[in-house]
Scaffold this active site. Structure first.
Site, PDB file in Angstrom:
ATOM      1  N   ARG A  49       0.563  -8.178 -21.023  1.00 27.89           N
ATOM      2  CA  ARG A  49      -0.238  -7.891 -22.273  1.00 27.89           C
ATOM      3  C   ARG A  49       0.320  -6.704 -22.934  1.00 27.89           C
ATOM      4  O   ARG A  49       0.181  -6.551 -24.181  1.00 27.89           O
ATOM      5  CB  ARG A  49      -1.786  -7.315 -21.936  1.00 27.89           C
ATOM      6  N   ASP A  99      -6.179   0.206 -26.850  1.00 24.71           N
ATOM      7  CA  ASP A  99      -6.915   0.167 -25.517  1.00 24.71           C
ATOM      8  C   ASP A  99      -7.010   1.430 -24.993  1.00 24.71           C
ATOM      9  O   ASP A  99      -6.302   2.405 -25.180  1.00 24.71           O
ATOM     10  CB  ASP A  99      -5.902  -0.626 -24.590  1.00 24.71           C
ATOM     11  N   GLU A 131       1.340  -8.195   8.503  1.00 27.73           N
ATOM     12  CA  GLU A 131       1.507  -6.730   8.556  1.00 27.73           C
ATOM     13  C   GLU A 131       2.581  -6.157   7.508  1.00 27.73           C
ATOM     14  O   GLU A 131       2.887  -5.168   7.532  1.00 27.73           O
ATOM     15  CB  GLU A 131       1.913  -6.308  10.009  1.00 27.73           C
ATOM     16  N   PRO A 145       0.709  -1.215  -0.107  1.00 25.65           N
ATOM     17  CA  PRO A 145       0.000   0.050   0.101  1.00 25.65           C
ATOM     18  C   PRO A 145       0.793   1.464  -0.121  1.00 25.65           C
ATOM     19  O   PRO A 145       0.221   2.331  -0.487  1.00 25.65           O
ATOM     20  CB  PRO A 145      -0.913  -0.191   1.275  1.00 25.65           C
TER      21      PRO A 145
END
Ligand code: 4G4
Length: 228
Positions: free
Chosen positions: A153, A167, A115, A88
């Site tokens: 990709r 895309d 954690e 994160p």
């Protein structure tokens, strides 16, 4: 391109190894995904790789030694591998980063649980910390699969056709709306211009649509267009 994945849950990667465009690229030997069970690098008979945090508090922390040993093992065969930790706290992942990483020969993805990992691994063994967005998930595995798919990709030859060039985000815009048969359903019609056969008019209409929807739905990326 080779992905090495360090994880406590190697079976989760069956999802991407066995289905879809990434699976097909693996079968064509364009990509490979090699998982490493971190418990195999444990130094105790219980195969533990985590311990209590110094300073106290809830949860457990993944220890330095098993992770460092595993990374060093991977580096024996892939000395130039780029080691990425999914967390994160990482740099926010996007299409541009995926494109840059798609030119690398070997990427190692470290999947955290509990954690997270001992900070000393981040200091010494990690090249890049990436986040897939501002939310918490239970482990880095799903984030690693997001990276493998998005990076994979963009490797030339993974999409047999040139689809990825069209895309969303490739030109800094969202993609235009898509239609297929039938021409009419429940009173809803396909836009006339798409039936015209006039390539110039169709391309003009599609670009206008892309700009309009990016303004409506994603003003933020319109402002960033030149950063690409
Ligand atoms: C590292 C530290 C990535 C990894 C703590 C991983 C969200 C992302 C994890 C944790 C993740 C992201 C369990 C909190 C695993 N969550 N946004 N979870 N936690 O990319």
């Amino acid at each position: 391109m080779k992905f090495e994945v360090i994880t406590l849950f190697p079976d989760m990667f069956k999802a991407i190894k066995e289905e879809g465009v990434i699976a097909r690229a693996i079968n064509k030997s364009i990509l490979s995904i090699n998982t490493w069970q971190l418990r195999d690098f444990s130094d105790n008979k219980h195969n533990n790789i985590d311990d209590k945090p110094y300073g106290g508090g809830a949860g457990m922390v993944m220890q330095v030694k098993p992770i460092r040993d595993c990374i060093n093992k991977i580096k024996q065969a892939n000395p130039n591998t780029k080691v990425i930790y999914l967390s994160p706290q990482g740099e926010k992942f996007n299409h541009k980063i995926a494109n840059k990483l798609s030119n690398i020969d070997s990427i190692t993805l470290l999947c955290g649980r509990y954690e997270g990992i001992d900070e000393r691994v981040i200091e010494k063994d990690i090249d890049m910390e990436i986040s897939i967005g501002d939310y918490i998930i239970s482990g880095g595995e799903l984030a690693a699969m997001v990276l493998i798919d998005a990076i994979g990709r963009q490797v030339s030859e993974v999409l047999g056709n040139k689809d990825s060039l069209n895309d969303s985000f490739t030109n800094g815009l969202l993609n235009f709306p898509q239609y297929t048969r039938p021409q009419q359903i429940d009173g809803q019609k396909v836009p006339e211009v798409l039936l015209s056969g006039n390539t110039a008019s169709i391309n003009h209409w599609r670009l206008q649509q892309s700009i309009k929807r990016t303004k409506q739905k994603r003003k933020d990326i319109l402002a960033l267009k030149d950063e690409k």
